[in-house]
Design a protein around this motif. Structure first.
Motif, PDB file in Angstrom:
ATOM      1  N   LYS A  40       0.813  -1.214   0.000  1.00 46.73           N
ATOM      2  CA  LYS A  40       0.000   0.000   0.000  1.00 46.73           C
ATOM      3  C   LYS A  40       0.850   1.269   0.000  1.00 46.73           C
ATOM      4  N   GLN A  41       2.000   1.247   0.689  1.00 38.56           N
ATOM      5  CA  GLN A  41       2.812   2.463   0.794  1.00 38.56           C
ATOM      6  C   GLN A  41       4.195   2.342   0.169  1.00 38.56           C
ATOM      7  N   PHE A  42       4.528   1.197  -0.370  1.00 35.71           N
ATOM      8  CA  PHE A  42       5.850   1.016  -1.002  1.00 35.71           C
ATOM      9  C   PHE A  42       5.788  -0.199  -1.911  1.00 35.71           C
ATOM     10  N   GLU A  43       6.855  -0.422  -2.663  1.00 36.10           N
ATOM     11  CA  GLU A  43       6.946  -1.622  -3.479  1.00 36.10           C
ATOM     12  C   GLU A  43       8.337  -2.220  -3.347  1.00 36.10           C
ATOM     13  N   VAL A  44       8.420  -3.521  -3.575  1.00 35.16           N
ATOM     14  CA  VAL A  44       9.664  -4.249  -3.392  1.00 35.16           C
ATOM     15  C   VAL A  44      10.005  -4.981  -4.682  1.00 35.16           C
ATOM     16  N   ASP A  45      11.140  -4.634  -5.261  1.00 31.67           N
ATOM     17  CA  ASP A  45      11.690  -5.384  -6.380  1.00 31.67           C
ATOM     18  C   ASP A  45      12.539  -6.492  -5.779  1.00 31.67           C
ATOM     19  N   GLN A  46      12.184  -7.744  -6.034  1.00 31.21           N
ATOM     20  CA  GLN A  46      12.890  -8.871  -5.438  1.00 31.21           C
ATOM     21  C   GLN A  46      13.587  -9.744  -6.488  1.00 31.21           C
ATOM     22  N   SER A  47      13.802  -9.197  -7.681  1.00 29.99           N
ATOM     23  CA  SER A  47      14.330  -9.992  -8.786  1.00 29.99           C
ATOM     24  C   SER A  47      15.748 -10.496  -8.545  1.00 29.99           C
ATOM     25  N   ASP A  48      16.562  -9.780  -7.764  1.00 27.90           N
ATOM     26  CA  ASP A  48      17.936 -10.196  -7.522  1.00 27.90           C
ATOM     27  C   ASP A  48      18.135 -10.835  -6.151  1.00 27.90           C
ATOM     28  N   CYS A  49      17.056 -11.226  -5.487  1.00 28.24           N
ATOM     29  CA  CYS A  49      17.171 -11.795  -4.148  1.00 28.24           C
ATOM     30  C   CYS A  49      16.963 -13.306  -4.196  1.00 28.24           C
ATOM     31  N   ALA A  50      17.890 -14.041  -3.579  1.00 28.09           N
ATOM     32  CA  ALA A  50      17.780 -15.495  -3.544  1.00 28.09           C
ATOM     33  C   ALA A  50      16.545 -15.927  -2.767  1.00 28.09           C
ATOM     34  N   MET A  51      16.234 -15.212  -1.693  1.00 32.12           N
ATOM     35  CA  MET A  51      15.059 -15.539  -0.893  1.00 32.12           C
ATOM     36  C   MET A  51      14.005 -14.448  -1.079  1.00 32.12           C
ATOM     37  N   LYS A  52      12.877 -14.842  -1.620  1.00 30.54           N
ATOM     38  CA  LYS A  52      11.819 -13.888  -1.939  1.00 30.54           C
ATOM     39  C   LYS A  52      10.998 -13.544  -0.686  1.00 30.54           C
ATOM     40  N   ILE A  53      10.103 -12.574  -0.864  1.00 32.24           N
ATOM     41  CA  ILE A  53       9.170 -12.216   0.215  1.00 32.24           C
ATOM     42  C   ILE A  53       8.397 -13.465   0.628  1.00 32.24           C
ATOM     43  N   ASN A  54       8.289 -13.687   1.936  1.00 31.66           N
ATOM     44  CA  ASN A  54       7.604 -14.885   2.413  1.00 31.66           C
ATOM     45  C   ASN A  54       6.734 -14.554   3.623  1.00 31.66           C
ATOM     46  N   THR A  55       5.918 -15.532   3.990  1.00 27.22           N
ATOM     47  CA  THR A  55       4.964 -15.344   5.090  1.00 27.22           C
ATOM     48  C   THR A  55       5.677 -15.042   6.398  1.00 27.22           C
ATOM     49  N   ASP A  56       6.786 -15.739   6.657  1.00 23.58           N
ATOM     50  CA  ASP A  56       7.507 -15.519   7.915  1.00 23.58           C
ATOM     51  C   ASP A  56       7.902 -14.057   8.080  1.00 23.58           C
ATOM     52  N   GLY A  57       8.462 -13.480   7.036  1.00 29.23           N
ATOM     53  CA  GLY A  57       8.942 -12.112   7.130  1.00 29.23           C
ATOM     54  C   GLY A  57       7.842 -11.101   7.381  1.00 29.23           C
ATOM     55  N   VAL A  58       6.749 -11.212   6.631  1.00 33.62           N
ATOM     56  CA  VAL A  58       5.682 -10.216   6.795  1.00 33.62           C
ATOM     57  C   VAL A  58       4.963 -10.392   8.128  1.00 33.62           C
ATOM     58  N   LEU A  59       4.882 -11.629   8.623  1.00 33.54           N
ATOM     59  CA  LEU A  59       4.270 -11.821   9.937  1.00 33.54           C
ATOM     60  C   LEU A  59       5.159 -11.263  11.038  1.00 33.54           C
ATOM     61  N   LEU A  60       6.461 -11.448  10.919  1.00 33.72           N
ATOM     62  CA  LEU A  60       7.368 -10.883  11.916  1.00 33.72           C
ATOM     63  C   LEU A  60       7.178  -9.374  12.011  1.00 33.72           C
ATOM     64  N   ALA A  61       7.194  -8.696  10.874  1.00 31.43           N
ATOM     65  CA  ALA A  61       7.101  -7.235  10.871  1.00 31.43           C
ATOM     66  C   ALA A  61       5.751  -6.738  11.378  1.00 31.43           C
ATOM     67  N   SER A  62       4.695  -7.478  11.110  1.00 28.51           N
ATOM     68  CA  SER A  62       3.360  -7.001  11.480  1.00 28.51           C
ATOM     69  C   SER A  62       2.940  -7.402  12.886  1.00 28.51           C
ATOM     70  N   LEU A  63       3.484  -8.512  13.405  1.00 32.50           N
ATOM     71  CA  LEU A  63       3.011  -9.023  14.686  1.00 32.50           C
ATOM     72  C   LEU A  63       3.900  -8.692  15.881  1.00 32.50           C
ATOM     73  N   LEU A  64       5.145  -8.312  15.649  1.00 32.51           N
ATOM     74  CA  LEU A  64       5.999  -8.021  16.808  1.00 32.51           C
ATOM     75  C   LEU A  64       5.428  -6.844  17.585  1.00 32.51           C
ATOM     76  N   GLU A  65       5.572  -6.925  18.900  1.00 32.93           N
ATOM     77  CA  GLU A  65       5.034  -5.881  19.778  1.00 32.93           C
ATOM     78  C   GLU A  65       6.161  -4.942  20.171  1.00 32.93           C
ATOM     79  N   VAL A  66       6.012  -3.674  19.821  1.00 33.78           N
ATOM     80  CA  VAL A  66       7.057  -2.709  20.123  1.00 33.78           C
ATOM     81  C   VAL A  66       6.441  -1.317  20.271  1.00 33.78           C
ATOM     82  N   GLU A  67       6.945  -0.577  21.229  1.00 30.34           N
ATOM     83  CA  GLU A  67       6.562   0.822  21.382  1.00 30.34           C
ATOM     84  C   GLU A  67       7.448   1.671  20.475  1.00 30.34           C
ATOM     85  N   PRO A  68       7.119   2.944  20.272  1.00 32.21           N
ATOM     86  CA  PRO A  68       7.968   3.800  19.454  1.00 32.21           C
ATOM     87  C   PRO A  68       9.413   3.793  19.947  1.00 32.21           C
TER      88      PRO A  68
END
Length: 235
Positions: A8-36
């Motif tokens: 929604k706010q950015f895009e990711v070109d992953q053509s040169d990455c051995a490991m593509k965007i995956n469920t683990d990564g997006v869940l980590l970023a969205s579910l971790l609990e952190v204050e500012p």
């Protein structure tokens, strides 16, 4: 050919990455609990997606990322520079062990390689991205113990057995498991991943919560859709 994943706010070109965007990564970023916080580090950033999601989520934070694979590092750096968060993002094209940094981080995150008991992948770049052993995690814990601020947190997404192992060896470094998110594919199934938070403050019993990815085969759960709604165009 470019492989663009649009958020929604950015895009990711992953053509040169051995490991593509995956469920683990997006869940980590969205579910971790952190204050500012002031300063964040994403270890093994790959495409840069976790760092970008955290830059969107933590609007006042400086987000740094480190990546050892030169092609992936160059691609992540371009993804950073092409984003609206570019002024708060920084890429270190090296290993975290070789980083020349000053000061401390308030949050260190990683979706690390964890195939510690599997055969090496014949593709050298995928092997580098996906295969490691416990020495890697011992070094990551040592790095976190040195570079975390007093109230800083190390947050990893791991297979359940590995998460339990690290919870034991982290205590030797003065880092203790304070919370975990137990991720399962379907309701009633055993967890396949854990998002584990380590910090210096020792707690008697880590906080636990469950997270289910699918409501039924091919249908995402409401919890999954809500977690990714701020990022994914499809939700």
């Amino acid at each position: 050919m470019a492989s663009i994943f649009r958020f929604k706010q950015f895009e990711v070109d992953q053509s040169d990455c051995a490991m593509k965007i995956n469920t683990d990564g997006v869940l980590l970023a969205s579910l971790l609990e952190v204050e500012p916080v002031d300063r964040v580090l994403d270890v093994g950033t790959g495409t840069g997606v976790i760092a970008l999601m955290l830059a969107q989520r933590l609007v006042d934070s400086r987000v740094e990322a480190v990546e050892i694979d030169p092609l992936a590092a160059a691609m992540a750096d371009r993804n950073f520079r092409n984003s609206i968060f570019q002024e708060r993002l920084e890429l270190h094209a090296t290993s975290f062990q070789q980083m020349d940094v000053q000061g401390h981080y308030d949050l260190i995150v990683s979706n690390p390689p964890f195939y510690t008991d599997s055969l090496h992948n014949p593709d050298e770049r995928k092997k580098l991205a996906r295969h490691t052993d416990l020495d890697f995690f011992a070094e990551l814990l040592d790095f976190a113990a040195l570079r975390l601020s007093d109230r800083g947190k190390l947050v990893l997404i791991l297979p359940t057995a590995l998460a339990e192992t690290l919870a034991k060896i982290s205590a030797e470094r003065g880092l203790y498991c304070s919370s975990e998110v137990q991720i399962s594919s379907f309701e009633g199934e055993s967890a396949i991943r854990k998002i584990v938070t380590f910090e210096r403050l020792r707690v008697e019993l880590p906080a636990q919560r469950a997270f289910v990815i699918y409501a039924a085969k091919g249908i995402y759960s409401e919890a999954y859709r809500n977690a990714l709604a701020p990022y994914f165009l499809t939700f």
